[in-house]
Design a protein around this motif. Structure first.
Motif, mmCIF file in Angstrom:
data_model
loop_
_atom_site.group_PDB
_atom_site.id
_atom_site.type_symbol
_atom_site.label_atom_id
_atom_site.label_comp_id
_atom_site.label_asym_id
_atom_site.label_seq_id
_atom_site.Cartn_x
_atom_site.Cartn_y
_atom_site.Cartn_z
ATOM 1 N N ARG A 25 0.963 -1.390 -0.101
ATOM 2 C CA ARG A 25 0.282 -0.233 -0.373
ATOM 3 C C ARG A 25 1.035 0.912 0.279
ATOM 4 N N GLN A 26 2.602 1.769 -0.310
ATOM 5 C CA GLN A 26 2.901 2.622 -0.029
ATOM 6 C C GLN A 26 2.406 3.382 -1.319
ATOM 7 N N ARG A 27 2.503 2.601 -2.164
ATOM 8 C CA ARG A 27 2.392 3.700 -3.887
ATOM 9 C C ARG A 27 1.286 4.169 -3.571
ATOM 10 N N GLU A 28 0.041 3.402 -2.538
ATOM 11 C CA GLU A 28 -1.443 4.333 -2.582
ATOM 12 C C GLU A 28 -0.523 5.277 -1.884
ATOM 13 N N LEU A 29 -1.123 4.994 -0.592
ATOM 14 C CA LEU A 29 -0.470 6.410 0.401
ATOM 15 C C LEU A 29 0.580 7.552 0.132
ATOM 16 N N VAL A 30 1.522 7.776 -0.548
ATOM 17 C CA VAL A 30 2.134 8.594 -2.292
ATOM 18 C C VAL A 30 1.249 8.731 -2.786
ATOM 19 N N ASP A 31 0.558 8.510 -3.382
ATOM 20 C CA ASP A 31 -0.407 8.977 -4.341
ATOM 21 C C ASP A 31 -1.479 9.720 -3.613
ATOM 22 N N LEU A 32 -2.013 9.225 -2.456
ATOM 23 C CA LEU A 32 -3.081 10.018 -1.205
ATOM 24 C C LEU A 32 -2.102 11.608 -1.214
ATOM 25 N N LEU A 33 -1.420 10.957 -0.742
ATOM 26 C CA LEU A 33 -0.090 12.657 -0.231
ATOM 27 C C LEU A 33 -0.330 13.526 -1.293
ATOM 28 N N VAL A 34 0.406 13.203 -2.232
ATOM 29 C CA VAL A 34 0.371 13.496 -3.244
ATOM 30 C C VAL A 34 -0.706 14.539 -4.007
ATOM 31 N N ARG A 35 -1.923 13.873 -3.507
ATOM 32 C CA ARG A 35 -3.429 14.617 -4.148
ATOM 33 C C ARG A 35 -3.437 15.193 -3.231
ATOM 34 N N ALA A 36 -3.249 15.404 -2.091
ATOM 35 C CA ALA A 36 -3.758 15.964 -1.021
ATOM 36 C C ALA A 36 -2.975 17.647 -1.201
ATOM 37 N N THR A 37 -1.704 16.939 -1.333
ATOM 38 C CA THR A 37 -0.970 18.409 -1.316
ATOM 39 C C THR A 37 -0.863 19.604 -3.016
ATOM 40 N N GLU A 38 -0.970 18.802 -3.387
ATOM 41 C CA GLU A 38 -0.940 19.300 -4.725
ATOM 42 C C GLU A 38 -2.928 20.425 -4.798
ATOM 43 N N GLU A 39 -3.965 19.317 -4.554
ATOM 44 C CA GLU A 39 -5.162 19.975 -4.262
ATOM 45 C C GLU A 39 -5.358 20.645 -3.277
ATOM 46 N N VAL A 40 -4.986 20.050 -1.998
ATOM 47 C CA VAL A 40 -5.507 20.823 -0.499
ATOM 48 C C VAL A 40 -4.527 21.977 -0.392
ATOM 49 N N MET A 41 -3.200 20.950 0.312
ATOM 50 C CA MET A 41 -2.201 21.698 1.503
ATOM 51 C C MET A 41 -1.650 23.118 1.189
ATOM 52 N N HIS A 85 -8.754 14.105 4.208
ATOM 53 C CA HIS A 85 -6.911 13.535 3.915
ATOM 54 C C HIS A 85 -6.044 13.569 4.956
ATOM 55 N N MET A 86 -5.953 13.487 5.966
ATOM 56 C CA MET A 86 -5.338 12.847 6.998
ATOM 57 C C MET A 86 -6.094 11.608 7.167
ATOM 58 N N SER A 87 -7.575 11.567 7.662
ATOM 59 C CA SER A 87 -8.136 10.478 8.318
ATOM 60 C C SER A 87 -8.099 9.583 6.952
ATOM 61 N N ALA A 88 -7.856 10.016 5.492
ATOM 62 C CA ALA A 88 -7.321 8.678 4.917
ATOM 63 C C ALA A 88 -6.381 8.148 4.876
ATOM 64 N N ALA A 89 -5.330 9.149 4.802
ATOM 65 C CA ALA A 89 -4.190 8.857 4.883
ATOM 66 C C ALA A 89 -3.792 7.754 5.823
ATOM 67 N N ARG A 90 -4.355 7.999 7.732
ATOM 68 C CA ARG A 90 -4.754 7.100 8.401
ATOM 69 C C ARG A 90 -5.306 5.396 8.236
ATOM 70 N N GLU A 91 -6.052 5.675 7.516
ATOM 71 C CA GLU A 91 -6.823 4.351 7.233
ATOM 72 C C GLU A 91 -5.772 3.401 6.333
ATOM 73 N N ILE A 92 -4.997 3.587 5.366
ATOM 74 C CA ILE A 92 -3.905 3.629 5.118
ATOM 75 C C ILE A 92 -2.756 2.809 5.982
ATOM 76 N N ALA A 93 -2.452 3.494 6.205
ATOM 77 C CA ALA A 93 -0.858 3.649 7.637
ATOM 78 C C ALA A 93 -0.954 3.952 8.664
ATOM 79 N N ASP A 94 0.038 4.042 9.899
ATOM 80 C CA ASP A 94 0.077 4.638 11.393
ATOM 81 C C ASP A 94 1.095 5.789 10.752
ATOM 82 N N ALA A 95 0.369 6.593 11.249
ATOM 83 C CA ALA A 95 1.237 7.742 11.455
ATOM 84 C C ALA A 95 1.714 8.413 12.648
ATOM 85 N N GLU A 96 2.770 8.835 12.582
ATOM 86 C CA GLU A 96 4.085 10.117 13.225
ATOM 87 C C GLU A 96 4.141 11.365 13.574
ATOM 88 N N PRO A 97 3.450 12.394 13.062
ATOM 89 C CA PRO A 97 3.394 13.492 13.152
ATOM 90 C C PRO A 97 4.269 14.303 14.335
#
Length: 108
Positions: A25-41, A85-97
């Motif tokens: 699921r690494q690529r799925e997470l990367v794609d989500l983070l890139v999309r969130a950055t480009e569209e929102v962040m 977007h952050m919730s969607a990322a946490r559904e894919i992976a554990d986060a340590e921000p």
């Protein structure tokens, strides 16, 4: 265009968010983070830059992002669209921000 500058004298808040993910699921997470950055962040006030890194073994994704201030970062966290977007990322992976300051930089 602003770029990432790692400088101990820069007046920015640095987010280093390390996600632990199953390799499939690494690529799925990367794609989500890139999309969130480009569209929102990147359109949020105070955004400076974001950089997505992947571990070679597929088990980690790290987001190295800079914000103009801690306040700008906290305001982004409070935005419901950003929270989606952050919730969607946490559904894919554990986060340590964590927020950081640059303590030292060395070049050859």
């Amino acid at each position: 265009m602003t770029t990432t500058t790692i400088d101990p004298n820069a007046d920015v808040a640095t987010l280093i968010n390390t996600f632990t993910v199953v390799p499939e699921r690494q690529r799925e997470l990367v794609d989500l983070l890139v999309r969130a950055t480009e569209e929102v962040m990147q359109h949020r006030p105070g955004f400076v830059a974001a950089n997505i890194h992947t571990s070679l073994d597929g088990t980690r994704v790290t987001n190295y992002a800079q914000w103009e201030s801690v306040q700008a970062f906290q305001e982004m966290l409070a935005d419901p669209v950003c929270q989606e977007h952050m919730s969607a990322a946490r559904e894919i992976a554990d986060a340590e921000p964590f927020l950081y300051e640059v303590a030292s930089v060395h070049h050859s």
